[in-house]
Design a protein around this motif. Structure first.
Motif, short mmCIF file in Angstrom:
data_model
loop_
_atom_site.label_atom_id
_atom_site.label_comp_id
_atom_site.label_asym_id
_atom_site.label_seq_id
_atom_site.Cartn_x
_atom_site.Cartn_y
_atom_site.Cartn_z
N ARG A 1 0.85 -1.19 0.00
CA ARG A 1 0.00 0.00 0.00
C ARG A 1 0.89 1.24 0.00
O ARG A 1 1.58 1.52 0.97
CB ARG A 1 -0.91 -0.02 1.22
CG ARG A 1 -1.84 -1.20 1.19
CD ARG A 1 -2.82 -1.17 2.35
NE ARG A 1 -3.70 -2.31 2.26
CZ ARG A 1 -3.68 -3.34 3.10
NH1 ARG A 1 -2.82 -3.36 4.09
NH2 ARG A 1 -4.51 -4.34 2.96
N LYS A 2 0.88 1.96 -1.10
CA LYS A 2 1.75 3.13 -1.25
C LYS A 2 1.40 4.24 -0.27
O LYS A 2 2.28 4.98 0.16
CB LYS A 2 1.66 3.67 -2.69
CG LYS A 2 2.06 2.67 -3.74
CD LYS A 2 3.51 2.32 -3.65
CE LYS A 2 3.86 1.34 -4.77
NZ LYS A 2 5.17 0.77 -4.60
N GLU A 3 0.10 4.36 0.09
CA GLU A 3 -0.29 5.42 1.02
C GLU A 3 0.27 5.19 2.42
O GLU A 3 0.42 6.12 3.19
CB GLU A 3 -1.82 5.58 1.07
CG GLU A 3 -2.56 4.36 1.58
CD GLU A 3 -2.94 3.37 0.49
OE1 GLU A 3 -3.65 2.41 0.83
OE2 GLU A 3 -2.55 3.55 -0.66
N VAL B 1 6.90 -0.96 0.78
CA VAL B 1 7.66 -1.29 -0.42
C VAL B 1 7.95 -2.79 -0.43
O VAL B 1 8.01 -3.44 0.61
CB VAL B 1 8.99 -0.51 -0.48
CG1 VAL B 1 8.76 0.97 -0.66
CG2 VAL B 1 9.85 -0.76 0.73
N ASP C 1 12.85 0.21 -4.09
CA ASP C 1 13.13 1.62 -4.37
C ASP C 1 14.63 1.92 -4.42
O ASP C 1 15.03 3.06 -4.50
CB ASP C 1 12.43 2.53 -3.36
CG ASP C 1 12.81 2.24 -1.92
OD1 ASP C 1 13.60 1.30 -1.69
OD2 ASP C 1 12.32 2.95 -1.02
#
Length: 111
Positions: A29-31, A35, A54
């Motif tokens: 979940r990016k929010e 990662v 990343d």
């Protein structure tokens, strides 16, 4: 007297799904800042070295609530949450199984 062990019980880790088919896969979940990461080495004392997607190499910590439930080895794909204070450290919150990793690879999450 009937043998009470005569019935075969059908239970395993993925809820009776024995054919290895992936039903649902949790994605990062990016929010929440999660990662994908690969475990590159085990450091001991619930610590692992993570190569995150990343591009950052982080020291990951397996929290106590997941320590006995989630056995992590080198090469496993996990979800990590980087710390807000120190970006070079992270918490490991999820470990993928082999069929889930294959699904992630097919869908393009692993690059």
């Amino acid at each position: 007297m009937a043998n009470y062990r005569s019935k075969k019980r059908k239970s395993n880790a993925n809820g009776g799904n024995t054919d290895g088919e992936v039903v649902r896969v949790r994605t990062p979940r990016k929010e929440n800042g999660e990662v994908l990461a690969t475990v590159s080495s085990l450091l001991g004392a619930n610590r692992v070295r993570l190569q995150c997607m990343d591009g950052v190499v982080r020291m990951g910590r397996i929290p106590g609530s997941k320590k006995k439930r989630m056995w992590v080895r080198e090469g496993d794909i996990v979800i990590a949450t980087p710390w807000e204070i120190q970006d070079e450290k992270a918490d490991v919150i999820w470990k993928y199984t082999r069929p889930q990793v294959n699904w992630l690879d097919r869908k393009g999450f692993l690059k």
